[in-house]
Enzyme design. Structure first.
Site, PDB file in Angstrom:
ATOM      1  N   SER A 124      37.038  42.613  42.887  1.00 58.72           N
ATOM      2  CA  SER A 124      38.452  42.987  42.954  1.00 58.72           C
ATOM      3  C   SER A 124      38.718  43.994  44.069  1.00 58.72           C
ATOM      4  CB  SER A 124      38.902  43.590  41.617  1.00 58.72           C
ATOM      5  OG  SER A 124      38.601  42.716  40.559  1.00 58.72           O
TER       6      SER A 124
HETATM    7  N1  SAH Z   1      35.117  42.949  37.498  1.00 57.85           N
HETATM    8  C1  SAH Z   1      34.593  42.109  38.547  1.00 57.85           C
HETATM    9  C2  SAH Z   1      35.643  41.102  38.993  1.00 57.85           C
HETATM   10  C3  SAH Z   1      35.041  39.748  39.105  1.00 57.85           C
HETATM   11  S1  SAH Z   1      36.157  38.393  39.206  1.00 57.85           S
HETATM   12  C4  SAH Z   1      34.054  42.923  39.694  1.00 57.85           C
HETATM   13  O1  SAH Z   1      34.201  44.169  39.682  1.00 57.85           O
HETATM   14  O2  SAH Z   1      33.431  42.377  40.605  1.00 57.85           O
HETATM   15  C5  SAH Z   1      36.276  37.872  37.518  1.00 57.85           C
HETATM   16  C6  SAH Z   1      34.993  37.508  36.823  1.00 57.85           C
HETATM   17  O3  SAH Z   1      35.371  37.054  35.511  1.00 57.85           O
HETATM   18  C7  SAH Z   1      34.216  36.354  37.450  1.00 57.85           C
HETATM   19  O4  SAH Z   1      32.897  36.754  37.670  1.00 57.85           O
HETATM   20  C8  SAH Z   1      34.284  35.251  36.406  1.00 57.85           C
HETATM   21  O5  SAH Z   1      33.124  34.446  36.340  1.00 57.85           O
HETATM   22  C9  SAH Z   1      34.472  36.039  35.139  1.00 57.85           C
HETATM   23  N2  SAH Z   1      35.051  35.290  34.024  1.00 57.85           N
HETATM   24  C10 SAH Z   1      36.042  34.354  34.039  1.00 57.85           C
HETATM   25  N3  SAH Z   1      36.273  33.877  32.806  1.00 57.85           N
HETATM   26  C11 SAH Z   1      35.412  34.537  31.969  1.00 57.85           C
HETATM   27  C12 SAH Z   1      35.151  34.485  30.576  1.00 57.85           C
HETATM   28  N4  SAH Z   1      35.807  33.667  29.751  1.00 57.85           N
HETATM   29  N5  SAH Z   1      34.199  35.284  30.067  1.00 57.85           N
HETATM   30  C13 SAH Z   1      33.487  36.128  30.874  1.00 57.85           C
HETATM   31  N6  SAH Z   1      33.679  36.224  32.196  1.00 57.85           N
HETATM   32  C14 SAH Z   1      34.631  35.435  32.750  1.00 57.85           C
END
Ligand code: SAH
Length: 230
Positions: free
Chosen positions: A80
């Site tokens: 993000s």
């Molecule tokens: N907080 C992260 C943002 C990553 S983007 C950071 O600091 O880098 C969002 C993430 O959510 C992705 O890695 C994606 O695989 C995950 N995601 C999406 N749906 C999900 C679910 N149902 N359960 C767990 N993770 C999920």
């Protein structure tokens, strides 16, 4: 700051990943970077100053790690934008949480920011490979973060309730299970909306369990998906 960071050369950084560059990002966030609201919680700004974001992206992208933008982390996912991480963290900190749950570990950066703030962090990721890489980073930084490979839409009921919950992937509506795992006087922050238009939802649970919500400004997140991937 409870971060016991082992100061290996790659964590300290140099050139475009140096402390000076990290400090400049903090100055921009404090000044209201990218047209967003200014970040004023010094604890949050200090965490951003401390955690080496360049270690949470591929080496080829390390020189861009202190730009205020989201960056690709593989599997169609993104780390993000720093301003969004700061804003969501600032909202959570208003509830003075101890135990926090993150859905969507991704690179691990948001979880590391929460750990640097001294919180007990639990994080869930559905893509196994991203989670394995994030765990290596936590170890490298000496961070004790609990993580689970699962579909985070069920939360982490065995370890709940949580004083704060942060969802870092967008769904059309809030998942009920997560609201249920929120402790009294807890706060949840989650992007809600479709692929083209999302806003940040902030949900408060009062001491008597009553829920109230407010919406913050527009954001852009990858979608919250169902099921797990190796
Ligand atoms: N907080 C992260 C943002 C990553 S983007 C950071 O600091 O880098 C969002 C993430 O959510 C992705 O890695 C994606 O695989 C995950 N995601 C999406 N749906 C999900 C679910 N149902 N359960 C767990 N993770 C999920």
């Amino acid at each position: 700051m409870s971060l016991r960071m082992r100061l290996q050369p790659e964590a300290i950084g140099s050139g475009m990943t140096s402390q000076r560059v990290r400090d400049r990002l903090v100055d921009r966030l404090r000044g209201g970077a990218a047209g967003g609201e200014a970040i004023s919680d010094e604890r949050v700004l200090n965490a951003i100053r401390t955690v080496p974001r360049h270690l949470f992206v591929d080496e080829a992208l390390a020189t861009r790690a202190y730009e205020d933008t989201a960056l690709p982390i593989g599997h169609g996912q993104t780390i993000s934008q720093p301003w969004v991480v700061a804003r969501m963290t600032e909202v959570l900190m208003q509830a003075s949480p101890q135990k926090v749950l993150e859905i969507g570990t991704g690179s691990g950066y948001q979880a590391a920011i929460l750990a640097a703030l001294g919180l007990e962090v639990h994080t869930v990721e559905r893509i196994g490979e991203l989670l394995r890489t994030a765990r290596k980073r936590f170890r490298q930084l000496g961070m004790n973060i609990r993580s689970k490979h699962d579909d985070g839409r069920i939360g982490w009921p065995e370890n709940g309730p949580f004083d704060a919950i942060i969802v870092t992937a967008a769904a059309p509506a809030l998942v009920d299970a997560l609201g249920e795992q929120l402790a009294p006087e807890g706060v949840l922050v989650a992007p809600v909306g479709g692929a083209t238009s999302q806003s940040l939802l902030v949900l408060h649970k009062a001491a008597d369990g009553t829920l109230s919500q407010r919406m913050l400004g527009p954001v852009v997140f990858v979608p919250l998906l169902s099921g797990m991937v190796d």
